[in-house]
Write an enzyme that holds these catalytic residues in place. Structure first.
Site, PDB file in Angstrom:
ATOM      1  N   ASP A 134       1.000  -1.257  -0.054  1.00  0.00           N
ATOM      2  CA  ASP A 134       0.065   0.013   0.055  1.00  0.00           C
ATOM      3  C   ASP A 134       0.893   1.313  -0.070  1.00  0.00           C
ATOM      4  OD1 ASP A 134      -3.278   0.241   0.729  1.00  0.00           O
ATOM      5  OD2 ASP A 134      -1.917   2.094   1.214  1.00  0.00           O
TER       6      ASP A 134
ATOM      7  N   VAL B 196       2.390   0.637  -7.365  1.00  0.00           N
ATOM      8  CA  VAL B 196       2.193  -0.079  -8.337  1.00  0.00           C
ATOM      9  C   VAL B 196       2.329   0.431  -9.724  1.00  0.00           C
ATOM     10  CG1 VAL B 196       0.690  -1.789  -6.891  1.00  0.00           C
ATOM     11  CG2 VAL B 196      -0.419   0.144  -8.305  1.00  0.00           C
TER      12      VAL B 196
ATOM     13  N   ASN C 282      -5.223  -5.060  -6.559  1.00  0.00           N
ATOM     14  CA  ASN C 282      -6.519  -4.249  -5.856  1.00  0.00           C
ATOM     15  C   ASN C 282      -6.500  -2.936  -5.750  1.00  0.00           C
ATOM     16  OD1 ASN C 282      -8.997  -4.004  -3.929  1.00  0.00           O
ATOM     17  ND2 ASN C 282      -7.360  -3.243  -2.752  1.00  0.00           N
TER      18      ASN C 282
ATOM     19  N   SER D 117     -14.598  -3.048 -12.563  1.00  0.00           N
ATOM     20  CA  SER D 117     -15.733  -2.242 -12.065  1.00  0.00           C
ATOM     21  C   SER D 117     -16.965  -2.276 -12.972  1.00  0.00           C
ATOM     22  CB  SER D 117     -15.137  -0.844 -12.001  1.00  0.00           C
ATOM     23  OG  SER D 117     -16.301   0.105 -11.625  1.00  0.00           O
TER      24      SER D 117
ATOM     25  N   TYR E 112     -11.416   5.996 -15.558  1.00  0.00           N
ATOM     26  CA  TYR E 112     -11.623   4.603 -14.590  1.00  0.00           C
ATOM     27  C   TYR E 112     -12.290   3.599 -15.672  1.00  0.00           C
ATOM     28  CZ  TYR E 112     -13.060   2.159 -10.505  1.00  0.00           C
ATOM     29  OH  TYR E 112     -13.201   1.125  -9.417  1.00  0.00           O
ATOM     30  N   GLY E 113     -12.977   3.760 -16.209  1.00  0.00           N
ATOM     31  CA  GLY E 113     -13.893   2.939 -17.055  1.00  0.00           C
ATOM     32  C   GLY E 113     -13.045   2.170 -18.031  1.00  0.00           C
TER      33      GLY E 113
ATOM     34  N   LYS F 257     -10.463  -0.071 -16.204  1.00  0.00           N
ATOM     35  CA  LYS F 257     -11.101  -1.302 -15.510  1.00  0.00           C
ATOM     36  C   LYS F 257     -11.597  -2.212 -16.607  1.00  0.00           C
ATOM     37  CE  LYS F 257     -10.796  -0.685 -11.181  1.00  0.00           C
ATOM     38  NZ  LYS F 257      -9.904  -1.410 -10.529  1.00  0.00           N
TER      39      LYS F 257
ATOM     40  N   ARG G 275     -13.154   3.732   0.848  1.00  0.00           N
ATOM     41  CA  ARG G 275     -13.126   5.300   0.715  1.00  0.00           C
ATOM     42  C   ARG G 275     -13.307   5.745  -0.626  1.00  0.00           C
ATOM     43  NH1 ARG G 275      -6.882   7.242   1.306  1.00  0.00           N
ATOM     44  NH2 ARG G 275      -6.794   5.502  -0.259  1.00  0.00           N
TER      45      ARG G 275
END
Length: 306
Positions: free
Chosen positions: A39, A75, A101, A153, A166-167, A170, A201
């Site tokens: 993390d 990452v 993740n 997602s 984001y899409g 994903k 979050r």
């Protein structure tokens, strides 16, 4: 039914300092795995960072009687990813499970989205899945064993306002999965995707509190354990949230052959549009791009011999 156990297995979970990643890591530890808790400790938009969150999860695992180390690599950074792999091999000598993740959000309507908003989200979600898997791939090949999970997602599968970056990332991890399920098969490397709906979050403020209360991240984790167990499937997209699970698939309609040469016009396609898009007749999901091509030629053969 026998218990699902991971005794002797070594697992890396990225973005495991909280939310879904933490839940996945803790459950793997409860079931016998040794953990690498990765993390960066950054904010939701990817800025800042410290190792406190990862170290806290390590302490939770140690309190359970398990064994874990923390790693603060990004990452999205090639050298950082290699350090994560090197740290794992130095401590545990193998890598059996990798759950990609880690994630961030830079939500904006498409017209207001900057290049930086696009680049950073793709770096973390797509390259941030690709690079750790790539770095662990040959280790898993030599072991003749590997279990991988990418995190997709509903935005990638179906869309959501303000999340074009984001899409895209994903759905990109699903494309990677579809190829790696083929390349990994001969070496007992299996890869799957989880499509979670969870209160983390990244979802705070997006849903009413009454809904969030039902979407505990630990309600997703039992499904993920089934994606990394010894007899896991490969190439499956598992939707998970609030204790409910389903399988998402890309399917095609039966389709139609329209014609060749002068007979193949835009108008000819339009004339058969209802048949082309008839969802009452769908084919089983293809297992490779080659099967998709074979289906096209089967339509051609059927149409030209009719």
């Amino acid at each position: 039914m026998s218990d699902i156990r991971f005794d002797g297995r070594v697992a890396i979970v990225t973005g495991a300092g909280g939310g879904l990643g933490r839940c996945h890591a803790l459950e793997l530890a409860r079931r016998g795995a040794k953990l690498v808790i990765n993390d960066l400790g950054a904010s939701m938009d990817g800025t800042g960072g410290n190792s406190a969150a990862a170290e806290a999860v390590v302490k939770e695992i140690e309190a359970l009687g398990g064994e874990a180390i923390a790693n603060g690599s990004s990452v999205a950074d090639e050298k950082g990813v290699q350090k994560m792999i090197d740290d794992t091999m130095s401590k545990f000598g193998r890598i059996d499970i990798l759950i990609a993740n880690a994630g961030i959000l830079r939500d904006k309507s498409f017209s207001k989205m900057t290049q930086a908003d696009i680049d950073l989200v793709i770096d973390v979600h797509l390259r941030g899945s690709f690079m750790p898997i790539h770095a662990a791939w040959n280790i898993m090949k030599e072991q003749n064993y590997g279990r991988l999970v990418v995190t997709t997602s509903s935005t990638g599968l179906y869309g959501n306002f303000g999340q074009a970056n984001y899409g895209a990332a994903k759905l990109g991890v699903v494309g990677m999965m579809n190829t790696l399920k083929i390349e990994g098969a001969k070496n007992n490397i299996k890869i799957n995707a989880v499509c979670p709906i969870a209160a983390t979050r990244m979802t705070e403020g997006l849903m009413p509190q009454a809904v969030l209360d039902q979407l505990k991240p630990e309600y997703v984790t039992p499904g993920v354990m089934n994606l990394v167990k010894d007899d896991a499937p490969s190439g499956l997209i598992l939707s998970a949230g609030a204790g409910a699970f389903s399988m998402a698939r890309i399917v095609e309609t039966e389709g139609a052959f329209v014609g060749h040469g002068d007979a193949l016009t835009a108008e000819a396609v339009a004339a058969k549009w209802d048949q082309i898009t008839d969802t009452s007749k769908t084919r089983p999901a293809f297992q490779s791009g080659a099967e998709h091509g074979q289906n096209i030629f089967a339509l051609v053969a059927a149409g030209t011999t009719a």
